[in-house]
Design an enzyme around this catalytic site. Sequence first.
Site, short mmCIF file in Angstrom:
data_model
loop_
_atom_site.label_atom_id
_atom_site.label_comp_id
_atom_site.label_asym_id
_atom_site.label_seq_id
_atom_site.Cartn_x
_atom_site.Cartn_y
_atom_site.Cartn_z
N TYR A 164 32.21 19.21 65.32
CA TYR A 164 33.49 19.28 64.61
C TYR A 164 34.37 20.39 65.17
O TYR A 164 33.94 21.53 65.36
CB TYR A 164 33.27 19.54 63.11
CG TYR A 164 34.56 19.82 62.38
CD1 TYR A 164 35.47 18.81 62.13
CD2 TYR A 164 34.89 21.12 61.98
CE1 TYR A 164 36.67 19.07 61.48
CE2 TYR A 164 36.08 21.39 61.32
CZ TYR A 164 36.97 20.36 61.09
OH TYR A 164 38.16 20.62 60.46
N HIS A 194 49.87 22.65 62.71
CA HIS A 194 49.53 23.40 61.50
C HIS A 194 50.53 24.53 61.22
O HIS A 194 50.45 25.17 60.18
CB HIS A 194 48.13 23.97 61.61
CG HIS A 194 47.04 22.96 61.40
ND1 HIS A 194 47.07 21.71 61.97
CD2 HIS A 194 45.88 23.01 60.69
CE1 HIS A 194 45.99 21.04 61.62
NE2 HIS A 194 45.26 21.80 60.83
N ASN A 307 41.35 29.62 61.44
CA ASN A 307 40.49 29.24 60.31
C ASN A 307 39.89 30.47 59.64
O ASN A 307 39.02 31.13 60.20
CB ASN A 307 39.38 28.31 60.80
CG ASN A 307 38.82 27.44 59.70
OD1 ASN A 307 37.77 26.84 59.86
ND2 ASN A 307 39.50 27.33 58.59
N TYR A 395 48.45 55.32 20.07
CA TYR A 395 47.48 54.77 21.03
C TYR A 395 47.93 54.94 22.48
O TYR A 395 47.12 55.11 23.38
CB TYR A 395 47.25 53.28 20.76
CG TYR A 395 46.52 52.96 19.48
CD1 TYR A 395 46.05 53.95 18.64
CD2 TYR A 395 46.29 51.63 19.12
CE1 TYR A 395 45.38 53.65 17.47
CE2 TYR A 395 45.62 51.31 17.95
CZ TYR A 395 45.16 52.33 17.12
OH TYR A 395 44.50 52.02 15.97
N ARG A 398 46.84 58.55 23.08
CA ARG A 398 45.45 58.85 22.76
C ARG A 398 44.46 58.00 23.55
O ARG A 398 43.36 58.45 23.91
CB ARG A 398 45.23 58.63 21.26
CG ARG A 398 43.95 59.24 20.74
CD ARG A 398 43.59 58.83 19.33
NE ARG A 398 44.68 58.32 18.51
CZ ARG A 398 44.46 57.58 17.42
NH1 ARG A 398 43.23 57.26 17.07
NH2 ARG A 398 45.48 57.15 16.69
N PHE A 444 35.35 29.52 54.78
CA PHE A 444 36.81 29.61 54.80
C PHE A 444 37.43 29.55 53.40
O PHE A 444 38.61 29.80 53.23
CB PHE A 444 37.40 28.45 55.63
CG PHE A 444 36.89 27.11 55.17
CD1 PHE A 444 37.35 26.53 54.00
CD2 PHE A 444 35.93 26.44 55.91
CE1 PHE A 444 36.87 25.31 53.57
CE2 PHE A 444 35.45 25.20 55.49
CZ PHE A 444 35.92 24.64 54.31
N GLU A 529 39.68 17.99 51.77
CA GLU A 529 39.69 19.36 51.25
C GLU A 529 40.11 19.26 49.78
O GLU A 529 41.27 19.49 49.43
CB GLU A 529 40.63 20.21 52.09
CG GLU A 529 40.17 20.27 53.55
CD GLU A 529 41.25 20.68 54.53
OE1 GLU A 529 42.38 21.01 54.09
OE2 GLU A 529 40.98 20.68 55.74
#
Length: 591
Positions: A164, A194, A307, A395, A398, A444, A529
């Site tokens: 791959y 991409h 990647n 508060y 404190r 990834f 994905e």
Amino acid sequence: MPRYTVHVRGEWLAVPCQDAQLTVGWLGREAVRRYIKNKPDNGGFASVDDARFLVRRCKGLGLLDNEDPLDVALEDNEFVEVVIEGDAMSPDFIPSQPEGVYLYSKYREPEKYIALDGDSLTTEDLVSLGEGHYKIKLTPTAEKRVQKSREVIDRIVEEKTVVYGITTGFGKFARTVIPVSKLEELQFNLVRSHSSGVGKPLIPERCRMLLALRINVLAKGYSGISLETLKQVIEVFNASCLPYVPEKGTVGASGDLAPLSHLALGLIGEGKMWSPKSGWADAKYVLAAHGLKPIVLKPKEGLALINGTQMITSLGCEAVERASAIARQADIVAALTLEVLKGTTKAFDTDIHAVRPHRGQVEVAFRFRSLLDSDHHPSEIAESHRFCDRVQDAYTLRCCPQVHGVVNDTIAFVKNIITTEINSATDNPMVFASRGETISGGNFHGEYPAKALDYLAIGVHELAAISERRIERLCNPSLSELPAFLVAEGGLNSGFMIAHCTAAALVSENKALCHPSSVDSLSTSAATEDHVSMGGWAARKALRVIEHVEQVLAIELLAACQGIEFLRPLKTTTPLEKVYDLVRSVVRFGK
């Protein structure tokens, strides 16, 4: 022969000059002439003589005199900007520069190096690399690991094994086998296709961090990149040549593909690139100006560059470091406010916190004791109300150790995850040289840094939430015993009325920004994905939340310093007086 790279209306032109005695004005006219020559409509000009323009350096933005000789005004291969009159919104309009360029014009090439091995980078080191304080080199061990990893890839290619991302397509096309003759083309196509992000480009500091972190991951030796290519990437970093990386487009699995692809696009000489010398220009020109050549990708190297979770994690490093700084400052600011509001130190007693010993709570209480009234640092303000009839404070005063404390613990938790992530291999497939094979996995996936940064935003926001309430107490005369909105002539002067409104607005924005992005997931790549982290948005909004926290605490600091003026001539403790003096060195008392 000298050559200059000239920017005209969004285009870059290489202009050679045979005579260095020619003037800056000649260079501008010649650049405009070449620009007009390439336009069907002459760029809207009847002739070069019609063009009226200014010429300035891209580095430092210095305006040049058109009558100066080129050999006096410019260095060889320098980048300049020709701004056509009528195109500019103002004399400061420089389209080749990122926002805030006045900061980057001060860039000085570092002399020191950080040796990366892929295992020991710290968040502090990465931020320093982003700020341009260091160059990068590899350790000998890292170089050997990279070489052994590459040998596995070369053997796969030589034996035509189906693996791959090396001899196949990507994502949905993982079952498509690619001919050996097209393996290099495959890598270039991967980077180009991409590079699909949108939005503003990362500022130079963040792009440096992104590039440095990718180098650190590659140095681990599980990516299959060649040592030759990795050294080219390091040369690009050391020259501060930074690709155009849009901030939006990653879903945080399979890694930060879009931003890292834009990063790789510049490395191969395509797209835009920025350097302190050139400003924004075509990547091939910027690389050439620094004596560098575009990277020629070998099999697997495109995938090795794009990647991983480095976009999420590099921004996460900045977020963690800024959160750590503002958390420490929050304790100082709150202590000063407590003094102005005549609060008590009893709530910070060691025995109270010893019986609920959360680390952050104990540390914050210790800081308050170190800053407030004590035998070592007496306070005249504290002494003035020592025998008042108030038993305890609100508060927001404190409970600072309890509220600020968990923020500190949150930051420590997130920093641990981010530190692990910046020294992790996040590729797919992973190359294991010791086994002589590649294995596909899911390192990834950005869920770890995404969840951690969502948590960071939620935690750090509380510093602003409690700070805004303290600002209210400072401005409200029924709560503070101080003049309304901290001004002597109320009505004539509104004082801190709207400063408090700004703090309230920022806190309200943060409430929306603190919604976790990592609870969302959208299936991508044709359901290949099918679960993603949305970590890119987690990182970017965490930074925005932290920026708002910084701004709210700055407002509180100014308000506390304003309030202490009404208690004079009484003095607070020595440490807090130094804080006051620091503020007054840049901001005067508002009467």
